[in-house]
Scaffold this active site. Structure first.
Site, PDB file in Angstrom:
ATOM      1  N   GLU A 620      73.661  40.226  38.813  1.00 24.78           N
ATOM      2  CA  GLU A 620      72.676  41.163  38.030  1.00 24.78           C
ATOM      3  C   GLU A 620      72.017  41.099  36.952  1.00 24.78           C
ATOM      4  OE1 GLU A 620      75.639  44.326  38.282  1.00 24.78           O
ATOM      5  OE2 GLU A 620      75.643  44.449  36.033  1.00 24.78           O
ATOM      6  N   CYS A 658      80.420  40.841  43.614  1.00 27.54           N
ATOM      7  CA  CYS A 658      80.230  41.931  44.551  1.00 27.54           C
ATOM      8  C   CYS A 658      78.883  42.556  44.086  1.00 27.54           C
ATOM      9  CB  CYS A 658      81.056  42.798  44.685  1.00 27.54           C
ATOM     10  SG  CYS A 658      81.940  43.554  43.093  1.00 27.54           S
ATOM     11  N   HIS A 709      83.219  49.959  50.407  1.00 31.65           N
ATOM     12  CA  HIS A 709      82.609  51.359  49.934  1.00 31.65           C
ATOM     13  C   HIS A 709      82.713  52.260  50.865  1.00 31.65           C
ATOM     14  CE1 HIS A 709      81.228  48.842  46.626  1.00 31.65           C
ATOM     15  NE2 HIS A 709      80.981  48.014  47.166  1.00 31.65           N
TER      16      HIS A 709
HETATM   17  N1  LIG Z   1      89.389  43.104  40.197  1.00 34.19           N
HETATM   18  C1  LIG Z   1      88.544  44.125  40.174  1.00 34.19           C
HETATM   19  C2  LIG Z   1      86.978  43.449  40.392  1.00 34.19           C
HETATM   20  C3  LIG Z   1      86.126  44.754  40.751  1.00 34.19           C
HETATM   21  S1  LIG Z   1      84.574  44.009  40.853  1.00 34.19           S
HETATM   22  C4  LIG Z   1      88.926  45.070  41.129  1.00 34.19           C
HETATM   23  O1  LIG Z   1      89.711  44.544  42.049  1.00 34.19           O
HETATM   24  O2  LIG Z   1      88.817  46.309  41.242  1.00 34.19           O
HETATM   25 ZN   LIG Z   2      83.989  43.742  43.054  1.00 39.85          ZN
END
Ligand SMILES: N[C@@H](CCS)C(=O)O
Ligand SMILES: [Zn+2]
Ligand SMILES: CN1c2c(nc(N)[nH]c2=O)NC[C@@H]1CNc1ccc(C(=O)N[C@@H](CCC(=O)N[C@@H](CCC(=O)N[C@@H](CCC(=O)O)C(=O)O)C(=O)O)C(=O)O)cc1
Length: 774
Positions: A620, A658, A709
């Site tokens: 991003e 992500c 999500h």
């Molecule tokens: N270690 C973090 C990464 C989020 S992008 C988690 O598990 O929430």
């Molecule tokens: Zn993540």
């Protein structure tokens, strides 16, 4: 330096303002409505009250034209979809039944119907809902929200300027609807969309708008000749309408480049341009294009995305030059102020020496007003403000916090070798295999487990003094024991401690690093009713003591299986913070990387064999223009390697990403030289696994098989089907099994079953594999 008085008084304006209210009243009202605790009328009244307060604040500060229509219950791109009637078929019934509930259904989905996809708003940390369009799209105008807010502001005695997402940006942000060929280009719908914008413009004119702002930030990205032609056509057509207000086309987040002459030649009455560092080239480009004769120029000289005070002299010099290039120059921030917190004066715990360098939305508004006054009446009219500004800036240059000799000496001494593991990946992977003894298709999670109300309450109790540090630590340890015990029972191979002690992954580390400041009330909307408090990279960064070791070591003491250490990488630490503007980003990244390197090494020294350094923001943060990519990726990958290269060959470094599509940065992902990467992949049916394979990515990878999500629980068969897809791209010897991302936003019941199914899927496929794969 003096600025000559402008011919007509320069006016102060803003393109948009934080929506939430000083105490996040909007979040509370909307979430209350979702839970049935607040009725629709009360929600509407709260929203109207917040808008009234914002306009009053702006007007009292001296802002001439206030924005309207920028307010949103969830997202302004979603509002635009409603305005043009782009409601997906699956949401139409809900919208017909109740417009507000239907709106929230599009934003959040319902038990039966999926929401619109959500993605990053350009290179900010704000997320918008992606319009879904197809070749059969029919647009219909619904100007109700825009007209109502305009009338509200007029009735309160303001001079409102409605703000709309422009038609070109709207279509460029849209995607092919489900079931439509992925290569469908929404921009081909422009001719159908423009008449709808024409109707909205007519309605706004009838309701009393003198000016209307059309936001076209998509034009600061690289655009094809066809896209530029579309922009030319759009503004020729809208500009040619007779039944309309005057049009201000606003660009922000960078330079307009090839789009500048296109807009300059179009028959609109005004342009808004970014003249901060990211848009600095606009100045020369504007001169080269012959300026904007006969037009109004709104000059974005106050940075709308950072929290540092403006340099008045520099801004006045830019504004002075601009006076010769346009018919009329007004002053604004470089973008909507949505991306900064509301009021720096609400921060009582920030060192007063640093506080004088900070400007949030309220302070930025004052800066804009001062600059407009300076431009109109000459610098003598703002002599006191100029002197104070000079002193504030000077105090920053000389401050101890911004220059820590030990940190500077350490970054100056970095060598190439510091950023290289002692063995190449192909060799160290063998050492790690021997050391860890993991099965094929090892299972793991991304780090966080559900952030329960109990955990948040424990933190609130600690802040309020209802419990002490020891009591808080006990609650966190209880949680770690529960998380560990569940993972062991579920049969996960590489465990995590669950991150229960973290409020937010970036804020947590920032609170422990010297040179970083946390805010108390500095909330910025991330999406919908979710907010973050980005910490401030104010000075040179150092780590006074280990930050995570005690939690990871405690978790490791409870199990024989490897527990993965969990850190946030340097790029993400910058991306989700307010960064320094007084040194290159790469320099700040190196400082953060060295602090993380110490933590990585300490974790290893305390018995941690697997360490994950998350970089969800790597993609991003990629600059909007392609010619700036290489320089960014160089410092970004270098800082990650600097953080992670101090360990033994048999210590396994993981990374995780992500929230983005990674196909175009696979080379950079490879350049991180991590041993294992986990990526979001479930919704795109393992697309990223195919992209890694296409690039010949040689390392271990865990494309996610559980979409975190959604509260939906993936069945064992579903996870197995995704794994089989993964195996078509990545061999079993290099494939990991994990969810898409952390589980902090999920509840325990669905987390338990989903992870059990994930482990069962891995076991089932393992059993199917030929023995030689091992
Ligand atoms: N270690 C973090 C990464 C989020 S992008 C988690 O598990 O929430
Ligand atoms: Zn993540
Ligand atoms: C992964 N994402 C992240 C991004 N940026 C980050 N900096 N961090 C991220 O994780 N960008 C991209 C995505 C965006 N995703 C999200 C997801 C979820 C949230 C979210 O839930 N935000 C919460 C606030 C989280 C938090 O800091 N919680 C604190 C509690 C703070 C608080 O609300 N305190 C209250 C009192 C609370 C009480 O008494 O219980 C107060 O101060 O008034 C904590 O856990 O301690 C939200 O509520 O919006 C954001 C981005």
């Amino acid at each position: 330096m003096t600025a000559k008085p402008a011919a007509a008084a320069a006016r102060a304006t803003v393109y948009g303002y934080p929506r939430q209210g000083q105490n996040r009243e909007l979040k509370k009202a909307i979430e209350g409505y979702w839970k049935g605790r607040v009725d629709a009328d009360t929600l509407r009244r709260t929203a109207a009250e917040l808008r009234r307060g914002t306009w009053q604040q702006l007007a009292e500060a001296g802002v001439h034209e206030v924005p309207t229509g920028d307010f949103s219950y969830y997202d302004h791109v979603l509002d635009t979809s409603v305005m043009v009637g782009a409601v997906p078929e699956r949401h139409r019934e809900a919208v017909r039944t109740d417009a507000l509930d239907g709106y929230f259904a599009m934003a959040r989905g319902t038990q039966d119907v999926a929401p619109l996809e959500m993605t990053k708003w350009f290179d900010t940390n704000y997320h918008y809902l992606v319009p879904e369009l197809g070749p059969d799209a029919v647009f219909t105008a619904d100007s109700a929200k825009q007209v109502a807010e305009l009338k509200e502001a007029l009735a309160l005695g303001h001079t409102p300027r409605p703000v709309l997402v422009g038609p070109v940006t709207y279509l460029l942000l849209a995607k092919a609807a489900p079931g439509v060929a992925a290569d469908f280009e929404p921009l081909t719908l422009l001719d159908r969309l423009l008449p709808v914008y024409a109707e909205v413009l007519a309605d706004l004119r009838a309701a009393g708008a003198e000016w209307v702002q059309l936001d076209e930030p998509a034009l600061v990205q690289d655009r094809t000749p066809a896209e530029l032609n579309a922009a030319a056509r759009a503004y020729r057509e809208l500009g040619g309408l007779t039944d309309r207000s005057k049009l201000l086309v606003a660009s922000y987040f960078g330079r307009l480049g090839e789009a500048l002459p296109v807009l300059a030649k179009s028959p609109v009455e005004g342009l808004a341009l970014d003249f901060t560092e990211s848009g600095a080239a606009n100045l020369a480009d504007l001169a080269a294009a012959g300026g904007l004769p006969g037009k109004r120029l709104v000059a974005g000289v106050v940075n709308g995305r950072n929290i540092w005070i403006n340099d008045y002299e520099k801004s006045l010099a830019t504004l002075g030059t601009l006076l010769g290039l346009a018919d009329h120059v007004d002053v604004s921030a470089s973008s909507s102020l949505l991306h900064v917190p509301l009021d720096a004066a609400a921060e009582h715990d920030i060192d007063p020496q640093v506080a004088r360098w900070l400007a949030f939305a309220r302070q930025k508004t004052q800066e804009i007003v001062v600059l407009a006054r300076g431009l109109s009446a000459g610098t003598e009219a703002i002599a006191a403000e100029l002197a104070a500004n000079r002193a504030d800036l000077a105090s920053r240059t000389d401050a101890v916090i911004t220059r820590d000799p030990a940190v500077r000496a350490r970054t100056a001494a970095i060598t190439d070798a510091d950023g290289r593991r002692s063995q190449p990946y192909a060799e160290r992977t063998l050492a790690q295999r021997a050391h860890l003894g993991l099965p094929l298709l090892p299972t793991t999670t991304i780090g966080s487990f559900p952030q329960t109300t109990e955990l948040r309450t424990a933190r609130a109790d600690l802040r309020a003094g209802r419990i002490d540090e020891a009591g808080y630590e006990e609650r966190i340890k209880d949680e770690i024991r529960e998380v560990l015990s569940f993972q062991e029972k579920a049969g996960i191979d590489v465990l995590v401690h669950g991150e229960p002690e973290r409020n937010d992954m970036v804020q947590y580390f920032a609170e422990q690093l010297t040179g970083y400041l946390a805010t108390q009330h500095g909330w910025v909307q991330s999406y919908g009713t979710r907010y973050v408090r980005p910490p401030v990279l104010a000075g040179d960064i150092s780590r006074p003591e280990p930050m995570t070791v005690r939690w990871t070591a405690y978790a490791q003491s409870l199990t024989e299986r490897p527990v993965k250490g969990m850190l946030t990488g340097p790029v993400t630490m910058l991306a989700w913070s307010f960064v320094r503007d007084d040194q290159p980003l790469g320099e700040t990244a190196r400082q953060v990387a060295l602090a993380l390197r110490d933590e990585v090494n300490d974790l290893e020294a305390n018995g941690t064999s697997v360490i994950q350094v998350d970089e969800p923001a790597l993609r991003e943060t990629l600059p909007l223009r392609a010619d700036e990519h290489a320089a960014y990726l160089e410092w970004a990958t270098e800082s990650f390697r600097l953080a992670t290269s101090g360990v033994r060959p048999d210590t396994q470094i993981h990374t995780h990403m992500c929230y983005a599509e990674f196909g175009d940065i696979v080379q950079a992902i490879d350049d991180l030289d991590a041993d294992v990467i986990s990526l979001e992949a479930a919704r795109s049916h393992m697309q990223v696994a195919r992209e890694l394979a296409a690039h010949g990515y040689p390392r271990e990878a865990g494309p996610g098989v559980y979409d975190i999500h959604s509260p939906r629980i993936p069945s064992t068969e579903e996870a197995a089907a995704l794994l089989r897809k993964g195996l078509e791209a990545i061999p079993a010897t290099r494939l990991w099994v994990n969810p898409d991302c952390g589980l902090k936003t999920r509840g325990w019941p669905e987390t338990r079953t989903s992870l059990e199914n994930l482990v069962a899927a891995a076991g089932g496929i393992r059993a199917e594999l030929p023995t030689e794969a091992a």
